[in-house]
Design a protein around this motif. Structure first.
Motif, PDB file in Angstrom:
ATOM      1  N   UNK A 147       0.822  -1.202   0.000  1.00  0.00           N
ATOM      2  CA  UNK A 147       0.000   0.000   0.000  1.00  0.00           C
ATOM      3  C   UNK A 147       0.862   1.260   0.000  1.00  0.00           C
ATOM      4  N   UNK A 148       2.016   1.199   0.658  1.00  0.00           N
ATOM      5  CA  UNK A 148       2.844   2.389   0.868  1.00  0.00           C
ATOM      6  C   UNK A 148       3.875   2.627  -0.237  1.00  0.00           C
ATOM      7  N   UNK A 149       3.785   1.891  -1.345  1.00  0.00           N
ATOM      8  CA  UNK A 149       4.652   2.032  -2.523  1.00  0.00           C
ATOM      9  C   UNK A 149       6.069   1.522  -2.264  1.00  0.00           C
TER      10      UNK A 149
ATOM     11  N   UNK B 259       8.931  11.757  -6.013  1.00  0.00           N
ATOM     12  CA  UNK B 259       8.291  13.031  -5.643  1.00  0.00           C
ATOM     13  C   UNK B 259       7.717  13.757  -6.849  1.00  0.00           C
ATOM     14  N   UNK B 260       8.152  13.375  -8.050  1.00  0.00           N
ATOM     15  CA  UNK B 260       7.672  13.998  -9.284  1.00  0.00           C
ATOM     16  C   UNK B 260       6.558  13.192  -9.940  1.00  0.00           C
ATOM     17  N   UNK B 261       6.123  12.139  -9.267  1.00  0.00           N
ATOM     18  CA  UNK B 261       5.076  11.271  -9.798  1.00  0.00           C
ATOM     19  C   UNK B 261       3.833  11.351  -8.934  1.00  0.00           C
ATOM     20  N   UNK B 262       2.685  11.122  -9.547  1.00  0.00           N
ATOM     21  CA  UNK B 262       1.439  11.037  -8.785  1.00  0.00           C
ATOM     22  C   UNK B 262       1.419   9.739  -7.990  1.00  0.00           C
ATOM     23  N   UNK B 263       0.464   9.632  -7.066  1.00  0.00           N
ATOM     24  CA  UNK B 263       0.331   8.401  -6.293  1.00  0.00           C
ATOM     25  C   UNK B 263       0.095   7.190  -7.174  1.00  0.00           C
ATOM     26  N   UNK B 264      -0.764   7.359  -8.174  1.00  0.00           N
ATOM     27  CA  UNK B 264      -1.045   6.254  -9.080  1.00  0.00           C
ATOM     28  C   UNK B 264       0.178   5.846  -9.880  1.00  0.00           C
ATOM     29  N   UNK B 265       0.966   6.841 -10.314  1.00  0.00           N
ATOM     30  CA  UNK B 265       2.182   6.533 -11.058  1.00  0.00           C
ATOM     31  C   UNK B 265       3.206   5.830 -10.169  1.00  0.00           C
ATOM     32  N   UNK B 266       3.315   6.272  -8.910  1.00  0.00           N
ATOM     33  CA  UNK B 266       4.241   5.624  -7.980  1.00  0.00           C
ATOM     34  C   UNK B 266       3.856   4.158  -7.763  1.00  0.00           C
ATOM     35  N   UNK B 267       2.555   3.896  -7.644  1.00  0.00           N
ATOM     36  CA  UNK B 267       2.147   2.514  -7.424  1.00  0.00           C
ATOM     37  C   UNK B 267       2.354   1.688  -8.689  1.00  0.00           C
ATOM     38  N   UNK B 268       2.229   2.303  -9.849  1.00  0.00           N
ATOM     39  CA  UNK B 268       2.508   1.562 -11.080  1.00  0.00           C
ATOM     40  C   UNK B 268       4.004   1.257 -11.203  1.00  0.00           C
TER      41      UNK B 268
ATOM     42  N   UNK C 200       2.492 -10.924  -4.578  1.00  0.00           N
ATOM     43  CA  UNK C 200       1.603 -10.659  -3.457  1.00  0.00           C
ATOM     44  C   UNK C 200       1.415  -9.152  -3.345  1.00  0.00           C
ATOM     45  N   UNK C 201       0.162  -8.719  -3.307  1.00  0.00           N
ATOM     46  CA  UNK C 201      -0.162  -7.297  -3.233  1.00  0.00           C
ATOM     47  C   UNK C 201      -1.030  -7.035  -2.011  1.00  0.00           C
ATOM     48  N   UNK C 202      -0.546  -6.209  -1.094  1.00  0.00           N
ATOM     49  CA  UNK C 202      -1.246  -5.923   0.159  1.00  0.00           C
ATOM     50  C   UNK C 202      -1.891  -4.547   0.074  1.00  0.00           C
ATOM     51  N   UNK C 203      -3.204  -4.511  -0.139  1.00  0.00           N
ATOM     52  CA  UNK C 203      -3.963  -3.262  -0.267  1.00  0.00           C
ATOM     53  C   UNK C 203      -3.278  -2.310  -1.258  1.00  0.00           C
ATOM     54  N   UNK C 204      -3.012  -2.748  -2.488  1.00  0.00           N
ATOM     55  CA  UNK C 204      -2.222  -1.924  -3.404  1.00  0.00           C
ATOM     56  C   UNK C 204      -2.896  -0.629  -3.835  1.00  0.00           C
ATOM     57  N   UNK C 205      -4.212  -0.531  -3.665  1.00  0.00           N
ATOM     58  CA  UNK C 205      -4.908   0.706  -4.043  1.00  0.00           C
ATOM     59  C   UNK C 205      -5.376   1.490  -2.818  1.00  0.00           C
ATOM     60  N   UNK C 206      -4.911   1.095  -1.641  1.00  0.00           N
ATOM     61  CA  UNK C 206      -5.401   1.707  -0.404  1.00  0.00           C
ATOM     62  C   UNK C 206      -5.104   3.184  -0.272  1.00  0.00           C
ATOM     63  N   UNK C 207      -4.004   3.658  -0.890  1.00  0.00           N
ATOM     64  CA  UNK C 207      -3.626   5.067  -0.793  1.00  0.00           C
ATOM     65  C   UNK C 207      -3.954   5.855  -2.057  1.00  0.00           C
TER      66      UNK C 207
ATOM     67  N   UNK D 226      -6.668   7.383  -5.203  1.00  0.00           N
ATOM     68  CA  UNK D 226      -8.029   7.770  -5.538  1.00  0.00           C
ATOM     69  C   UNK D 226      -8.603   6.737  -6.501  1.00  0.00           C
ATOM     70  N   UNK D 227      -9.883   6.845  -6.775  1.00  0.00           N
ATOM     71  CA  UNK D 227     -10.553   5.799  -7.549  1.00  0.00           C
ATOM     72  C   UNK D 227      -9.992   5.674  -8.963  1.00  0.00           C
ATOM     73  N   UNK D 228      -9.630   6.793  -9.586  1.00  0.00           N
ATOM     74  CA  UNK D 228      -9.094   6.740 -10.948  1.00  0.00           C
ATOM     75  C   UNK D 228      -7.730   6.059 -10.979  1.00  0.00           C
ATOM     76  N   UNK D 229      -6.844   6.486 -10.070  1.00  0.00           N
ATOM     77  CA  UNK D 229      -5.515   5.882 -10.014  1.00  0.00           C
ATOM     78  C   UNK D 229      -5.602   4.412  -9.618  1.00  0.00           C
ATOM     79  N   UNK D 230      -6.508   4.107  -8.691  1.00  0.00           N
ATOM     80  CA  UNK D 230      -6.697   2.719  -8.274  1.00  0.00           C
ATOM     81  C   UNK D 230      -7.138   1.847  -9.425  1.00  0.00           C
ATOM     82  N   UNK D 231      -8.030   2.362 -10.252  1.00  0.00           N
ATOM     83  CA  UNK D 231      -8.505   1.600 -11.409  1.00  0.00           C
ATOM     84  C   UNK D 231      -7.374   1.356 -12.400  1.00  0.00           C
TER      85      UNK D 231
END
Length: 261
Positions: free
Chosen positions: A109-111, A157-166, A181-188, A190-195
């Motif tokens: 979840x925390x990247x 720091x130059x990436x969005x949350x969704x980009x960091x998780x990608x 194994x992915x532990x709450x990978x979209x927990x942090x 927003x809905x668009x980035x999570x999708x």
């Protein structure tokens, strides 16, 4: 609560062809005496190779503990844990570390990105630590699939949350692990980035035959998977194939009314 029988045979011997990972009669106990907490109470689950599996349950159901044990990040009190045909509970620390490095990918979840490294350096870090170089065609495939070709030189720091998780997802896949194994990978996110992240994980299963196990509390996230396994009070109580968000929410509500929460 009485556990609902599973459609998979949890007692059969592990087979490299069909089962990527499995836990057998897994118990995890914290503390002693009156302070004892039984986080897992006899969990048996087969994880199908080339499938996207979600682990869900009420808070305190044991889902994260189960995943940490299955991934070799935590030790079980008793039971068996397999990656392929290797029982992790029989490995020494060094062998377990090597197995996690070479055969398992992780997304949290925390990247967990290194802030001073670029996106590309973060993606390649596990391979660099292992003294390996990426397979060029596969690296390009992962980068293009995750949609970060034009962001490889950027730091977290130059990436969005969704980009960091990608980036974190690409890091998990670039070493071509047997299982992620992915532990709450979209927990942090927003809905668009999570999708976006979930869509990438789904594609990695469909197009690259990746095996993914995801712990989540989000019914909409779990609806991206092939199968949902429900835990309550440290036990497997149900599973669902071809899940939808509506069916998952209905089942979670049912667990709560039966005391699963």
């Amino acid at each position: 609560m009485t556990a609902t029988p599973l459609t998979t045979d949890a007692t059969s011997a592990p087979t490299a062809r069909s089962v990527a990972a499995r836990v057998v009669d897994l118990h995890k106990v914290y503390g002693k005496g009156e302070a004892q907490v039984r986080a897992l109470d006899g969990v048996s689950i087969d994880i199908g190779r080339g499938e996207f599996t979600a682990i869900m349950g009420p808070s305190g159901s044991g889902k994260s503990t189960m995943m940490h044990c299955a991934a070799g990040l935590d030790s079980a009190t008793s039971g068996e844990v397999y990656i392929g045909d290797v029982d992790l509970t029989q490995l020494k620390d060094k062998a377990l570390t090597l197995l996690r490095r070479d055969r398992v990918g992780f997304v949290f979840q925390s990247f967990n990105l290194i802030p001073t490294l670029t996106a590309e350096e973060n993606i390649l870090l596990p391979l660099a630590i292992a003294g390996r170089t990426p397979e060029p065609a596969w690296f390009d495939t992962v980068i293009d699939t995750v949609g970060l070709r034009d962001r490889l030189s950027h730091r977290p720091s130059e990436l969005s949350g969704g980009q960091q998780q990608r980036v974190a997802c690409a890091r998990a896949l670039v070493s071509q692990p047997e299982i992620v194994f992915a532990d709450e990978p979209t927990g942090n996110l927003d809905s668009t980035s999570g999708a976006e992240v979930l869509g990438f994980l789904r594609r990695s299963v469909d197009e690259f035959d990746q095996t993914i196990v995801m712990v989540t509390h989000d019914a909409h996230a779990a609806a991206y998977t092939d199968r949902v396994v429900f835990l309550a009070d440290g036990k497997v109580v149900d599973e669902m194939r071809q899940p939808t968000a509506e069916k998952i929410l209905e089942r979670m509500a049912h667990l709560s009314t039966q005391g699963g929460a």
